[in-house]
Write an enzyme that holds these catalytic residues in place. Structure first.
Site, PDB file in Angstrom:
ATOM      1  N   GLU A 176      17.968  84.899  45.465  1.00 53.35           N
ATOM      2  CA  GLU A 176      18.802  83.850  44.870  1.00 53.35           C
ATOM      3  C   GLU A 176      19.190  82.871  45.953  1.00 53.35           C
ATOM      4  O   GLU A 176      18.586  82.867  47.029  1.00 53.35           O
ATOM      5  CB  GLU A 176      20.027  84.478  44.188  1.00 53.35           C
ATOM      6  CG  GLU A 176      20.910  85.265  45.138  1.00 53.35           C
ATOM      7  CD  GLU A 176      22.125  85.888  44.469  1.00 53.35           C
ATOM      8  OE1 GLU A 176      22.547  85.406  43.396  1.00 53.35           O
ATOM      9  OE2 GLU A 176      22.677  86.841  45.038  1.00 53.35           O
ATOM     10  N   LEU A 200      23.298  88.219  42.113  1.00 53.83           N
ATOM     11  CA  LEU A 200      24.454  88.124  41.230  1.00 53.83           C
ATOM     12  C   LEU A 200      23.954  87.770  39.824  1.00 53.83           C
ATOM     13  O   LEU A 200      23.162  86.839  39.676  1.00 53.83           O
ATOM     14  CB  LEU A 200      25.409  87.031  41.710  1.00 53.83           C
ATOM     15  CG  LEU A 200      26.685  87.013  40.876  1.00 53.83           C
ATOM     16  CD1 LEU A 200      27.643  88.079  41.358  1.00 53.83           C
ATOM     17  CD2 LEU A 200      27.349  85.659  40.901  1.00 53.83           C
TER      18      LEU A 200
HETATM   19  N1  PDD Z   1      29.032  81.257  42.972  1.00 51.72           N
HETATM   20  N2  PDD Z   1      24.640  83.818  43.081  1.00 51.72           N
HETATM   21  C1  PDD Z   1      25.635  83.746  43.970  1.00 51.72           C
HETATM   22  C2  PDD Z   1      25.495  84.462  45.281  1.00 51.72           C
HETATM   23  C3  PDD Z   1      26.804  83.000  43.674  1.00 51.72           C
HETATM   24  O1  PDD Z   1      27.809  82.939  44.545  1.00 51.72           O
HETATM   25  C4  PDD Z   1      26.881  82.306  42.420  1.00 51.72           C
HETATM   26  C5  PDD Z   1      28.080  81.513  42.011  1.00 51.72           C
HETATM   27  C6  PDD Z   1      25.799  82.421  41.524  1.00 51.72           C
HETATM   28  C7  PDD Z   1      25.799  81.738  40.179  1.00 51.72           C
HETATM   29  O2  PDD Z   1      26.598  82.433  39.246  1.00 51.72           O
HETATM   30  P1  PDD Z   1      27.324  81.672  38.032  1.00 51.72           P
HETATM   31  O3  PDD Z   1      26.250  80.972  37.281  1.00 51.72           O
HETATM   32  O4  PDD Z   1      27.953  82.769  37.257  1.00 51.72           O
HETATM   33  O5  PDD Z   1      28.313  80.709  38.644  1.00 51.72           O
HETATM   34  C8  PDD Z   1      24.701  83.190  41.889  1.00 51.72           C
HETATM   35  C9  PDD Z   1      30.309  80.700  42.618  1.00 51.72           C
HETATM   36  C10 PDD Z   1      30.254  79.448  41.837  1.00 51.72           C
HETATM   37  C11 PDD Z   1      31.170  80.622  43.861  1.00 51.72           C
HETATM   38  O6  PDD Z   1      31.165  81.593  44.615  1.00 51.72           O
HETATM   39  O7  PDD Z   1      31.874  79.625  44.060  1.00 51.72           O
END
Ligand code: PDD
Length: 284
Positions: A176, A200
């Site tokens: 990712e 995640l």
């Molecule tokens: N981060 N992977 C990682 C490591 C992340 O930190 C995030 C999101 C995602 C995307 O997940 P989602 O679509 O549920 O936001 C994937 C958030 C926004 C943050 O730490 O600020």
């Protein structure tokens, strides 16, 4: 205005003890929830992922989903912005420093909100740059842990290179981004790495795959090799705050012709339509 352990107060007045295990060990989990027109987007899914994170670190959930909803809606209401980004964090509480779990220690619960800043139109038109790095994080990346040191260091590599995100490669395969999920388009097929312990489980990732399904965009969830990433027709990143954003340069090289691709353009349109439907309250 924020919420801390049962009380609403201005952020500047919020205090936690220095022995909080979130501060000492990064012993906590969090969520970031986008809010459009004062409605929390995909709240149930965020609360389910929170439950998964809490279960994974063996920390009881201090609240029911209904209690969480009340607190989050209250924080949204107390803040001035229509579109917000709600951050919530639960830690294992305050205790003398010892790695082992403390007994009978209440969790620390913190909820804050910020204005939601989605990427500017110019970034959507040109796309953003990314770099690659070895994914040197632990093997429980499915937990949304506040212990983010590896992600912080990896993301800074992008900033140092004047780029927006770092794409992570583990044993030759894409996992990712440092703070996002990554999609690849090859030969008209949207590819996504599987949701397992290495990534995640993104809420936006699920929305994108649901939209692909609904709109008959060919898609496949499978391992994606470094070589497939480097020769992709399109690369996208997704997250709650960035939504879906095209990556048009990788390690200084253009991705295909260096412009956002046609499948990105249709997906971004579907995503915006879907958001509008949610805001009208027909769907969540
Ligand atoms: N981060 N992977 C990682 C490591 C992340 O930190 C995030 C999101 C995602 C995307 O997940 P989602 O679509 O549920 O936001 C994937 C958030 C926004 C943050 O730490 O600020």
């Amino acid at each position: 205005m924020i919420y801390l352990n049962g009380e609403y107060m201005p952020l500047a007045e919020a205090r936690i003890p220095v022995l909080d295990r979130g501060f000492i060990f990064g012993d906590g989990v969090y969520e970031v929830i986008p809010v459009y027109s004062r409605r929390a987007f995909r709240l149930d899914e965020h609360l389910q992922r929170l439950q998964h994170s809490l279960d994974s670190i063996r920390l009881p959930n201090p609240y029911t989903p209904a209690q969480w909803q009340t607190i989050i809606e209250h924080v949204i209401m107390l803040n001035p912005w229509e579109d917000q980004s709600v951050y919530l964090q639960v830690t294992r509480g305050v205790a003398p420093r010892d790695h082992a779990f403390p007994k009978d220690t209440p969790q620390t619960v913190f909820v804050m909100s910020n204005p939601l800043t989605t990427p500017p139109a110019r970034q959507r038109e040109t796309g953003v740059s990314a770099v690659t790095a070895l994914d040197n994080r632990w093997l429980r990346c499915d937990i949304k842990s506040t212990a983010l040191l590896a992600n912080v260091l990896l993301r800074q590599l992008a900033v140092d290179a004047g780029a927006s995100e770092t794409l992570l490669l583990r044993e030759g395969y894409l996992t990712e981004g440092a703070a996002s999920n990554i999609f690849v388009v090859r030969d008209g097929v949207l590819l996504a790495p599987p949701k397992d312990h290495r990534v995640l489980p993104g809420i936006t990732y699920d929305v994108v795959l649901e939209l692909a399904q609904q709109h008959a965009i060919r898609h496949e969830v499978r391992e994606i090799s470094e070589e497939e990433v480097r020769s992709a027709d399109e690369l996208w990143l997704t997250s709650s705050t960035k939504e879906v954003l095209p990556i048009t340069r990788l390690d200084g090289q253009p991705v295909a012709n260096g412009k956002p691709g046609p499948i990105y353009e249709v997906m971004y349109g579907y995503y915006q339509d879907f958001k509008r439907t949610v805001m009208r309250g027909k769907n969540t």
